[in-house]
Design a protein around this motif. Structure first.
Motif, mmCIF file in Angstrom:
data_model
loop_
_atom_site.group_PDB
_atom_site.id
_atom_site.type_symbol
_atom_site.label_atom_id
_atom_site.label_comp_id
_atom_site.label_asym_id
_atom_site.label_seq_id
_atom_site.Cartn_x
_atom_site.Cartn_y
_atom_site.Cartn_z
ATOM 1 N N THR A 154 0.830 -1.212 0.000
ATOM 2 C CA THR A 154 0.000 0.000 0.000
ATOM 3 C C THR A 154 0.861 1.257 0.000
ATOM 4 O OG1 THR A 154 -1.712 -1.199 1.216
ATOM 5 C CG2 THR A 154 -1.849 1.197 1.237
ATOM 6 N N LEU A 155 1.890 1.269 0.845
ATOM 7 C CA LEU A 155 2.767 2.447 0.928
ATOM 8 C C LEU A 155 3.540 2.650 -0.370
ATOM 9 C CD1 LEU A 155 4.159 2.175 4.568
ATOM 10 C CD2 LEU A 155 2.553 3.866 3.678
ATOM 11 N N ARG A 156 4.003 1.563 -0.955
ATOM 12 C CA ARG A 156 4.750 1.654 -2.209
ATOM 13 C C ARG A 156 3.853 2.187 -3.326
ATOM 14 N NH1 ARG A 156 6.891 -3.020 -5.190
ATOM 15 N NH2 ARG A 156 8.926 -2.520 -6.042
ATOM 16 N N GLU A 157 2.591 1.752 -3.302
ATOM 17 C CA GLU A 157 1.621 2.195 -4.301
ATOM 18 C C GLU A 157 1.351 3.704 -4.153
ATOM 19 O OE1 GLU A 157 -2.031 -0.380 -6.031
ATOM 20 O OE2 GLU A 157 -2.327 0.367 -4.007
ATOM 21 N N LYS A 158 1.256 4.169 -2.912
ATOM 22 C CA LYS A 158 0.928 5.578 -2.654
ATOM 23 C C LYS A 158 2.145 6.498 -2.752
ATOM 24 C CE LYS A 158 -3.350 4.556 -1.511
ATOM 25 N NZ LYS A 158 -4.444 4.838 -2.433
ATOM 26 N N LEU A 159 3.325 5.996 -2.314
ATOM 27 C CA LEU A 159 4.526 6.845 -2.252
ATOM 28 C C LEU A 159 5.532 6.510 -3.346
ATOM 29 C CD1 LEU A 159 5.037 6.650 1.633
ATOM 30 C CD2 LEU A 159 3.966 8.527 0.363
ATOM 31 N N SER A 160 5.273 5.483 -4.118
ATOM 32 C CA SER A 160 6.117 4.947 -5.200
ATOM 33 C C SER A 160 7.462 4.393 -4.720
ATOM 34 C CB SER A 160 6.315 5.949 -6.338
ATOM 35 O OG SER A 160 7.078 7.049 -5.927
ATOM 36 N N ASP A 161 8.138 5.098 -3.821
ATOM 37 C CA ASP A 161 9.429 4.601 -3.330
ATOM 38 C C ASP A 161 9.503 4.892 -1.833
ATOM 39 O OD1 ASP A 161 11.987 3.733 -3.014
ATOM 40 O OD2 ASP A 161 12.939 5.418 -4.051
ATOM 41 N N LEU A 162 9.908 3.919 -1.050
ATOM 42 C CA LEU A 162 9.966 4.116 0.407
ATOM 43 C C LEU A 162 11.322 4.628 0.873
ATOM 44 C CD1 LEU A 162 7.989 1.043 1.801
ATOM 45 C CD2 LEU A 162 7.266 3.404 1.643
ATOM 46 N N ASN A 163 12.291 4.648 -0.015
ATOM 47 C CA ASN A 163 13.639 5.063 0.372
ATOM 48 C C ASN A 163 13.646 6.508 0.882
ATOM 49 O OD1 ASN A 163 16.391 4.451 0.673
ATOM 50 N ND2 ASN A 163 16.877 5.580 -1.181
ATOM 51 N N GLY A 164 14.075 6.694 2.139
ATOM 52 C CA GLY A 164 14.165 8.032 2.725
ATOM 53 C C GLY A 164 12.868 8.586 3.271
ATOM 54 N N LYS A 165 11.759 7.843 3.113
ATOM 55 C CA LYS A 165 10.468 8.324 3.607
ATOM 56 C C LYS A 165 10.377 8.127 5.137
ATOM 57 C CE LYS A 165 8.408 9.323 -0.403
ATOM 58 N NZ LYS A 165 9.464 9.094 -1.350
ATOM 59 N N LYS A 166 9.693 9.073 5.802
ATOM 60 C CA LYS A 166 9.518 8.956 7.251
ATOM 61 C C LYS A 166 8.212 8.221 7.533
ATOM 62 C CE LYS A 166 8.882 11.412 11.624
ATOM 63 N NZ LYS A 166 8.814 12.688 12.367
ATOM 64 N N VAL A 167 8.338 7.081 8.203
ATOM 65 C CA VAL A 167 7.165 6.297 8.573
ATOM 66 C C VAL A 167 7.146 6.157 10.093
ATOM 67 C CG1 VAL A 167 5.932 4.109 8.316
ATOM 68 C CG2 VAL A 167 7.232 5.031 6.384
ATOM 69 N N THR A 168 6.057 6.571 10.703
ATOM 70 C CA THR A 168 5.909 6.484 12.151
ATOM 71 C C THR A 168 4.968 5.343 12.507
ATOM 72 O OG1 THR A 168 6.318 8.835 12.521
ATOM 73 C CG2 THR A 168 5.049 7.692 14.204
ATOM 74 N N ILE A 169 5.411 4.479 13.408
ATOM 75 C CA ILE A 169 4.546 3.420 13.934
ATOM 76 C C ILE A 169 4.151 3.849 15.338
ATOM 77 C CG2 ILE A 169 4.318 0.961 14.426
ATOM 78 C CD1 ILE A 169 6.535 0.392 12.438
ATOM 79 N N LEU A 170 2.848 3.974 15.562
ATOM 80 C CA LEU A 170 2.342 4.600 16.779
ATOM 81 C C LEU A 170 1.433 3.659 17.555
ATOM 82 C CD1 LEU A 170 1.778 7.164 18.534
ATOM 83 C CD2 LEU A 170 0.097 7.840 16.817
ATOM 84 N N GLY A 171 1.767 3.433 18.827
ATOM 85 C CA GLY A 171 0.880 2.620 19.663
ATOM 86 C C GLY A 171 1.602 1.546 20.439
ATOM 87 N N ASP A 172 0.954 0.385 20.526
ATOM 88 C CA ASP A 172 1.446 -0.721 21.339
ATOM 89 C C ASP A 172 2.490 -1.528 20.561
ATOM 90 O OD1 ASP A 172 1.833 -2.965 22.847
ATOM 91 O OD2 ASP A 172 -0.273 -3.431 23.142
ATOM 92 N N ILE A 173 3.720 -1.043 20.572
ATOM 93 C CA ILE A 173 4.795 -1.710 19.809
ATOM 94 C C ILE A 173 5.220 -3.010 20.500
ATOM 95 C CG2 ILE A 173 7.088 -1.406 18.771
ATOM 96 C CD1 ILE A 173 5.330 0.826 17.827
#
Length: 283
Positions: A154-173
């Motif tokens: 999904t992220l690759r489809e929306k952002l085309s490339d994940l390299n260098g993108k900031k992704v935050t995982i929020l919650g019960d890690i």
């Protein structure tokens, strides 16, 4: 051969146990392959009979309606027969071991077993005992690789490339298998990962993975290209890790007013959503 689940980069891999053990090329290959499937689906080709004649067993020893149905739909779309075995209907409730159950399923001619289990490492354990390929549909708080592949897709489809993108995982890690699988996948694809949530659920030592840990929601979501929300894993917590859901929502819930993400930020949630806790319904 008939016992091979997938062929990646010319090498045969019998089981699909986690994201951590996959290479960047293998992850990219799977995502590219999935993209072709999606294209075909939109062309009206709902079935690709590449698994015609195969018998797949859904062995779900921990409840999960959505993941089980997703695997059933996927299996049928590939032309295979699927048999779903739930915890309450299995011999495990009568004291049979996981190994014996799996051996019986293998003897009945299963070509692959999709395993969901509450014990971390159960999929790997089983893959070392029987010849049938094991697909991990979630093992305790360890990994949930198919969910991570879906998120990465999904992220690759929306952002085309994940390299260098900031992704935050929020919650019960701490108790989240989705978080672990996503951390491995995102890092392999070059994303900058930030983990955020209460300090009791986001240990500082997780920075050893190569991620940033913060307990400040504003810092966590500022400039984020994507935010992955995680639900509070009540069933895996042995004690209370924060004062109350109201307290959690006040500190770390995404709200329409106040501390909210940028307009371009993609928000993902693996479900089920605790509405009004992790995120406002309107948002």
């Amino acid at each position: 051969g008939s016992k091979t689940f997938m062929v990646i980069s010319g090498k045969k891999k019998k089981s699909f146990l986690g994201i951590k053990s996959l290479t960047v090329d293998e992850i990219t290959h799977l995502l590219d392959f999935a993209f072709e499937f999606k294209k075909n689906k939109f062309k009206g080709k709902n079935k690709t009979p590449s698994l015609k004649g195969k018998r797949i067993v859904n062995l779900f020893l921990e409840p999960s309606t959505r993941t089980r149905i997703a695997f059933e739909v996927a299996t049928k779309s590939l032309g295979a027969d699927i048999i779903s075995i739930a915890e309450k209907s299995s011999s495990l409730t009568k004291g049979e071991s996981l190994r014996d159950t799996a051996c019986n399923i293998q003897a009945l001619g299963a070509d692959a077993i999709i395993l969901r289990h509450s014990s971390p490492g159960s999929a790997t354990y089983l893959s070392n005992l029987i010849d049938v390929p094991i697909i991990n549909a979630g093992d305790g708080a360890h990994e949930h690789p198919s969910q991570a592949l879906l998120d990465l897709f999904t992220l690759r489809e929306k952002l085309s490339d994940l390299n260098g993108k900031k992704v935050t995982i929020l919650g019960d890690i701490l108790f989240s298998r989705v978080a672990r699988s996503n951390i491995w996948g995102l890092l392999k694809l070059g994303a900058k990962v930030t983990l955020a949530g209460p300090s009791t659920l986001v240990p500082k030592l997780m920075e050893e993975f190569g991620v940033t840990v913060t307990y400040d929601l504003r810092e966590a979501i500022s400039g984020a290209d994507a935010i992955m929300l995680l639900r509070i894993q009540h069933e895996r917590q042995t004690q209370s890790h924060f004062p109350s859901l109201v307290e959690y929502s006040k500190m770390f819930g995404l709200k329409e007013s106040g501390c909210k993400p940028d307009k371009h930020t993609i928000i993902l949630h693996p479900g089920p959503i605790n509405r009004g806790v992790e995120i406002d319904s309107k948002l």
